[in-house]
Write a protein that holds these residues in place. Sequence first.
Motif, short mmCIF file in Angstrom:
data_model
loop_
_atom_site.label_atom_id
_atom_site.label_comp_id
_atom_site.label_asym_id
_atom_site.label_seq_id
_atom_site.Cartn_x
_atom_site.Cartn_y
_atom_site.Cartn_z
N LYS A 158 75.21 76.91 30.22
CA LYS A 158 74.11 76.28 29.39
C LYS A 158 73.21 77.31 28.68
O LYS A 158 72.99 78.35 29.36
CB LYS A 158 73.37 75.38 30.23
N LEU A 159 72.55 76.97 27.52
CA LEU A 159 71.50 77.95 27.09
C LEU A 159 70.24 76.90 26.91
O LEU A 159 70.75 75.80 26.11
CB LEU A 159 71.84 78.50 25.79
N VAL A 160 69.15 76.98 27.42
CA VAL A 160 67.97 75.97 27.18
C VAL A 160 67.07 76.86 26.35
O VAL A 160 66.59 77.96 26.83
CB VAL A 160 67.36 75.61 28.76
N PHE A 161 66.72 76.01 25.28
CA PHE A 161 65.54 76.42 24.64
C PHE A 161 64.38 75.72 24.93
O PHE A 161 64.27 74.56 24.63
CB PHE A 161 66.04 76.34 22.89
N TRP A 162 63.22 76.32 25.31
CA TRP A 162 61.79 75.77 25.50
C TRP A 162 60.56 76.27 24.72
O TRP A 162 60.94 77.84 25.06
CB TRP A 162 61.74 75.46 27.05
N THR A 163 59.89 75.82 24.41
CA THR A 163 58.36 76.08 24.02
C THR A 163 57.44 75.28 23.72
O THR A 163 57.81 73.90 23.88
CB THR A 163 58.51 76.75 22.59
N LEU A 164 56.30 75.56 23.80
CA LEU A 164 55.05 74.52 23.47
C LEU A 164 54.32 75.02 22.32
O LEU A 164 54.00 76.27 22.21
CB LEU A 164 54.25 74.70 24.76
N LYS A 165 53.81 74.13 21.78
CA LYS A 165 53.18 74.12 20.48
C LYS A 165 51.79 74.89 20.86
O LYS A 165 51.26 74.55 21.80
CB LYS A 165 52.75 72.84 19.62
N GLY A 166 51.68 75.82 19.90
CA GLY A 166 50.24 76.67 20.25
C GLY A 166 50.57 77.86 21.10
O GLY A 166 49.35 78.47 21.30
N LYS A 167 51.45 78.06 21.80
CA LYS A 167 51.84 79.07 22.77
C LYS A 167 52.61 80.15 22.00
O LYS A 167 53.66 79.60 21.24
CB LYS A 167 52.16 78.55 23.89
N ASP A 168 52.18 81.33 22.35
CA ASP A 168 52.99 82.33 21.56
C ASP A 168 54.33 82.94 22.23
O ASP A 168 54.27 84.26 22.64
CB ASP A 168 51.59 83.57 21.55
N PHE A 169 55.07 81.73 22.58
CA PHE A 169 56.26 82.24 23.22
C PHE A 169 57.33 81.31 22.81
O PHE A 169 57.20 80.29 22.41
CB PHE A 169 56.34 82.56 24.91
N TYR A 170 58.52 81.66 22.98
CA TYR A 170 59.66 80.72 23.28
C TYR A 170 60.63 81.20 24.31
O TYR A 170 60.71 82.37 24.80
CB TYR A 170 60.39 80.59 21.89
N CYS A 171 61.37 80.48 25.08
CA CYS A 171 62.28 80.57 25.88
C CYS A 171 63.61 80.29 25.81
O CYS A 171 63.77 79.39 25.00
CB CYS A 171 61.76 79.86 27.53
N LEU A 172 64.45 81.16 25.70
CA LEU A 172 65.93 80.95 25.71
C LEU A 172 66.77 81.40 26.96
O LEU A 172 66.66 82.56 27.42
CB LEU A 172 66.69 81.48 24.61
N GLU A 173 67.13 80.31 28.02
CA GLU A 173 67.39 80.49 29.20
C GLU A 173 68.84 80.28 29.46
O GLU A 173 69.45 79.21 29.37
CB GLU A 173 66.56 79.46 30.08
N PRO A 174 69.64 81.45 30.05
CA PRO A 174 70.99 81.28 30.40
C PRO A 174 71.01 80.37 31.83
O PRO A 174 70.27 80.88 32.91
CB PRO A 174 71.42 82.39 30.60
N TRP A 175 71.61 79.25 32.06
CA TRP A 175 71.70 78.48 33.22
C TRP A 175 73.28 78.26 33.58
O TRP A 175 73.85 78.08 32.78
CB TRP A 175 71.30 77.15 32.97
N SER A 176 73.36 78.59 34.85
CA SER A 176 74.90 78.28 35.20
C SER A 176 75.26 77.00 35.30
O SER A 176 76.53 76.68 35.13
CB SER A 176 75.05 78.92 36.57
N ALA A 177 74.31 76.09 35.32
CA ALA A 177 74.74 74.63 35.59
C ALA A 177 73.71 73.93 35.08
O ALA A 177 72.34 74.29 35.03
CB ALA A 177 74.69 74.05 36.84
#
Length: 289
Positions: A239-258
């Motif tokens: 899995k690849l999970v994309f997560w971010t919050l409005k107004g925050k200067d980041f994005y996450c792209l997370e490798p998950w095994s399950a």
Amino acid sequence: MFTIALQQQQYKTYILSDETANSQLEVVPERGGIITRWRVQGQDILYLDAERFANPDLSVRGGIPILFPICGNLPENTYTHNGKQYTLKQHGFARDLPWVVTNQVTEERVSLTLVLNSSEQTRAVYPFNFQLAFTYKLQGNTLEIRQQYKNLSSTPMPFSTGFHPYFLTVDKTGLEFEIPSQQYQDQITKEIHPFNGTFDLNRDEIDFAFGQLTSQSTRVTDNTRKLRLTLDYDDIYSKLVFWTLKGKDFYCLEPWSAPRNSLNTGENLTVLEPEASFSTSVRFRADFF
């Protein structure tokens, strides 16, 4: 020239440097073995919420937290193993516990190896004996995280593992995604949507899980920063999970095994036999253009 320096900040911080490439990596073993900073050509690649990091009662938002023995959360934070119910909080405990440095290398490359061993505290929520050994290797514009998982129990040990990197961005509208999947699940609504390379970034929270990956590599181009990030991962990562919050200067792209809840469902779960070990790796590369 490769060096490792030790600074006493709020926590002991190891600073790995490739001085020829002007790249640095900062690691805080006692705060979950976390990478807090990665710089390439003098520029920060990662985001860090310094206030949350300074508060040991809060999970860290920033750097590269380690996810083990689960990725995501469980319904009511519980799972059942051999007829007994256990409580395990979101993303597991590895990101909250102190790790121990066991090896440092500065010849021909720079790397730092950290170890987390099971304890009474971990066995209360996850009834297995284990040892994790992670090696952070920095060379030029590339960061590699080599991992070894050992089951020291007399019974098979199920787990999932992953990383939660927070990448610094100042304008999300300048992001372009090359994610090797044709669909994602919105983890908030549980709806499945087709993916054609774009999605609406103007939402309060985005939490998308991409599955059925067709490649072991993904890429995000930040046109505002003129930065192209490439993430390569071994085939354990489903899995690849994309997560971010409005107004925050980041994005996450997370490798998950399950996926979430795999300790209950068994989906894509890794199961290590007694006394067995498993090794895998992820690699991040930052190219400015």
